[in-house]
Scaffold this active site. Structure first.
Site, PDB file in Angstrom:
ATOM      1  CE  LYS A  46      -3.763   1.902   2.883  1.00 31.46           C
ATOM      2  NZ  LYS A  46      -4.511   1.680   4.156  1.00 31.46           N
TER       3      LYS A  46
ATOM      4  CG  LEU B  11      -4.348   6.923   4.588  1.00 32.58           C
ATOM      5  CD1 LEU B  11      -3.429   6.605   5.765  1.00 32.58           C
ATOM      6  CD2 LEU B  11      -4.135   5.916   3.476  1.00 32.58           C
TER       7      LEU B  11
ATOM      8  CB  SER C 191      -7.693   3.369   3.131  1.00 25.48           C
ATOM      9  OG  SER C 191      -6.882   2.788   4.136  1.00 25.48           O
TER      10      SER C 191
ATOM     11  N   GLY D 157      -9.749   1.537  10.585  1.00 31.21           N
ATOM     12  CA  GLY D 157     -11.205   1.516  10.679  1.00 31.21           C
ATOM     13  C   GLY D 157     -11.812   0.437   9.796  1.00 31.21           C
TER      14      GLY D 157
ATOM     15  CB  SER E 198      -7.862   0.445   5.959  1.00 32.21           C
ATOM     16  OG  SER E 198      -8.559   1.645   6.166  1.00 32.21           O
TER      17      SER E 198
END
Length: 570
Positions: free
Chosen positions: A136, A194, A220, A242, A244
Site C-alpha cells: 500500500k 486514508l 483504504s 477503521g 482498511s
C-alpha cells in the site's frame, strides 16, 4: 521573476503519465483492449488471463506458500516468478487503475540477486525468498515516491522530516520483508486522507471492483484488494484503522489479517494525523489465501521487530496456539473430539443497520456449516456498537482535519467531493473532551470484555465471533453509509481475519420488501440494494478474537473456511 506554482491538475497528470511510461511496451494494452475492459463487468479470471501466456497463468495462479516452496525446491526461479507478476500488475493497472508506483526494474534486479544467491549457496535467503509482495502506498521504499494519494507529495515521501530525506527513507517493515527474501515491485492505490471506505484520489482517480465494475473495491487498502483480485499479487501489506484491510478483502474475495496494532511495526510508515495514537492504525496483510497470511506473520515476527521498534510488544510467533486449535478439527473442519468443538458467537446485525440479503445469506451459510461440522454457535449481543463507532470516529477527526489540509496545501488540490463535508477544516477538539472520550473508550472496552467473559456460563467461553465486515457486499460507489462493523474492532484493538464466503446472486438474494428500516441511514442503505447491480459481488465476513490473538484467529479461520468448503460441496 516569481515562478508560478505548477497547477495540481498538471502535476497529477504528469504523475499518471510517468507511471504508465514505466510499463514496458510489450506489456501495454491496445486501445481496443482498454475500451473492451471499460465495458466488461468482471475483469477477473479469463478476462485478465487473455493477456498472459500459459506459463505466466500457471505462476500467478499459485498461492504464496506454493510459490516460495517452488523456488526453494529449484522448480522455479525468482526471476520467472517476478516477471510473471511484474507483467500481470501493469495489465491490472491498465484495466483497473490500481497502482500508484511501479518499480519493476528494481524488482527484477533483486530477483536476479536472489537467484545468484541460491545458485551459489544452495539455500534461500529467507522464508519469503523470491516472493513478489505489493505494498500500500504508505510504506517507504528507497528511491520511490510515497504520496499516500496527495498531489503535493509527488516526487518525494509523505511524512519525511527534511527534504534531504526524500527517497532515502525505508519503513521498518520494508526492511524486514527484504531481509526475509521478498521482492517488492509496486505500490497500490488508496483514497485521499486514508479515512474512506472506497479508493479515490486526485492523482489517479477511482479504483473500481474487478469482480463487478458497478461497485467499489473498498478502502483504504483498496488498490491492494483490486490488484490481488486480478492476481497481480498474492500477498500485500496494508494498514487498518477503521477496516482498511478487512473491507478491501471482503469486497474483493480475499483474506486479510488485522492484528492488534502493537504486534507489527508501524515505524517509518506514512499516516494521516500520526499524533493520534489512542487508537492506532495497525499494519496488516491481504492475500489470496489464508496460508499466505500465516506465512507473512510468522516470517515478519521471526525478525524480532520489537528490537527495533519499542512500540511493538515482544511476542514471538506462537505455533503452539495454531497447533492446539487446529487439533480440534479435521481437514474438512469437522470436530475431532466431541468435548473440544469451537464455540463461536455470531453477530447478525449491530442494531443500527441491517445487512443486505447477500450478507445475511453468507452468515447463514457459515453458521450452518459450523453446526454441521459439530461446532457450537451462539448469538452475540454485546454492548451497542454504535457507542464504539461514536467514540472511534471522534478520535479520527480529533485534529479538525488540520493534518489533511496541511498536505492539501502543498499543491492546492481540493478535497475529493466525497470527503468535502467530513474533512472540512474545523477547530481541534479540546483536551478535556479528548480525555473524556478516552475514558469512554476504556469503559466500552471493559464492558465488551465483561460481556465476552459472560459467555462462559456453560464452562466454555466464546473462542471468536463471526460478524459482517460491512452491511453490504462490495458497495455501490458513494453508498457506503456505515463503517461501524469494522470500526468497533479497531476501538477494541482486537485481532481479526476477513474471509471470503460467497458471491451475491440475483436469483437468490431477493429484496425483502417487507423490511421496515430502523432509521434514516438504515433506509438509505436498504434502498441502495439492487440485486441486479450487486450480482457477482464478493461477500466476505470477519472472524474476531481478542487482543494479541492473531495465531488463534488464523487457526479458527482455517477451520471455518474448511467447514464452509465442505458445506458448499455437500
Amino acid at each position: 521573476m516569481v515562478t508560478q506554482p505548477v497547477p495540481w491538475e498538471i502535476r497529477a497528470a504528469a504523475k499518471r503519465a510517468d507511471t504508465l511510461s514505466k510499463i514496458p511496451q510489450a506489456w501495454r494494452l491496445a486501445p481496443a483492449d482498454l475500451a473492451k475492459a471499460k465495458n466488461q463487468r468482471d475483469l477477473t479470471g479469463p478476462f485478465v488471463q487473455q493477456f498472459l501466456d500459459a506459463d505466466e497463468i500457471s505462476i500467478i495462479s499459485k498461492e504464496s506458500v506454493d510459490i516460495v516452496n517452488g523456488i526453494r525446491s529449484g522448480q522455479r526461479s525468482a526471476v520467472s516468478v517476478t516477471t510473471a507478476f511484474c507483467k500481470t500488475a501493469p495489465i491490472a493497472h491498465q484495466i483497473n487503475n490500481c497502482l500508484h508506483e511501479i518499480f519493476f526494474d528494481k524488482a527484477l534486479d533483486r530477483a536476479r540477486e536472489l537467484d545468484a544467491f541460491y545458485a551459489e549457496t544452495g539455500r534461500t535467503l529467507g522464508p519469503l525468498h523470491g516472493l513478489p509482495v505489493s505494498l500500500k502506498d504508505q510504506f517507504h521504499v528507497e528511491g520511490v515516491d510515497t504520496t499516500m494519494g496527495y498531489v503535493g507529495w509527488i516526487g518525494s515521501n509523505l511524512g519525511i522530516k527534511h527534504p534531504s530525506q526524500a527517497h532515502q527513507v525505508e519503513s521498518q517493515i520494508t526492511t524486514e520483508l527484504l531481509s526475509l527474501g521478498a521482492v517488492l515491485f509496486c505500490k497500490t492505490s488508496l483514497p485521499q486522507t486514508l479515512l474512506f471506505g472506497e479508493t479515490k484520489n486526485n492523482i489517479i482517480g477511482q479504483t473500481l471492483n474487478p469482480h463487478n465494475q458497478n461497485l467499489s473495491c473498498g478502502g483504504s487498502s483498496g488498490g491492494e484488494g483490486a490488484l490481488q483480485a486480478l492476481r497481480g499479487s498474492t500477498l500485500g501489506v496494508g494498514t487498518d484503522i477503521g477496516g482498511s484491510v478487512r473491507i478491501p478483502a471482503a469486497f474483493n474475495g480475499l483474506f486479510a489479517l488485522k492484528p492488534t496494532p502493537e504486534r507489527l511495526s508501524y515505524r517509518g510508515v506514512a499516516n494521516t494525523n500520526p499524533g493520534q495514537n489512542t487508537y492506532r492504525s495497525a499494519v496488516g496483510f491481504l492475500s489470496t489465501s489464508l496460508g499466505s497470511l500465516e506465512l507473512a506473520l510468522q516470517s515478519v515476527l521471526s525478525t524480532r521487530p520489537w528490537e527495533r521498534d519499542p512500540a511493538v510488544v515482544p511476542i514471538p510467533f506462537r505455533q503452539e496456539v495454531i497447533n492446539e486449535y487446529r487439533s480440534r478439527a479435521d481437514k474438512d473442519g469437522v470436530v475431532i473430539l466431541s468435548e473440544k468443538p469451537l464455540k463461536l458467537g455470531v453477530l447478525w446485525t449491530d442494531g443500527a443497520l441491517r445487512p443486505h440479503p447477500p450478507i445475511l445469506r453468507g452468515i447463514r451459510d457459515v453458521v450452518n456449516a459450523l453446526r454441521q461440522a459439530g461446532h457450537k454457535v451462539v448469538d452475540w449481543n454485546p454492548p451497542l456498537h454504535a457507542t464504539a463507532k461514536k467514540i472511534h470516529l471522534a478520535f479520527l477527526l480529533a485534529d479538525g482535519a488540520h493534518d489533511v489540509h496541511s498536505h492539501l496545501s502543498r499543491s492546492g488540490e481540493p478535497l475529493i467531493p466525497d470527503l468535502q463535508e467530513s474533512f472540512k477544516l474545523r477547530p481541534p477538539i479540546p483536551l478535556l473532551e479528548y480525555q473524556s472520550l478516552t475514558v469512554e473508550g476504556l469503559e466500552y472496552e471493559l464492558a465488551y470484555s465483561d460481556y465476552w467473559n459472560s459467555t462462559a456460563v456453560d464452562g466454555h467461553v466464546v473462542d471468536a465471533v463471526i460478524m459482517p465486515v460491512a452491511p453490504h457486499a462490495a458497495v455501490v460507489p458513494g453508498k457506503y453509509y456505515h463503517t461501524a462493523y469494522t470500526e468497533v474492532i479497531n476501538l477494541l484493538n482486537y485481532s481479526a481475519v476477513a474471509i471470503p464466503v460467497t458471491k451475491a446472486d440475483k436469483a437468490v438474494d431477493l429484496v425483502d420488501d417487507s423490511y421496515q428500516p430502523l432509521n434514516d441511514i438504515d433506509k438509505l442503505n436498504w434502498d441502495a440494494y439492487d440485486s441486479d447491480v450487486y450480482h457477482g459481488a464478493p461477500v466476505g465476513l470477519q472472524l474476531v478474537a481478542r487482543k494479541f490473538e492473531e495465531e488463534k484467529v488464523l487457526a479458527i479461520a482455517g477451520i471455518v473456511t474448511s467447514a464452509l468448503e465442505t458445506y458448499h460441496r455437500k
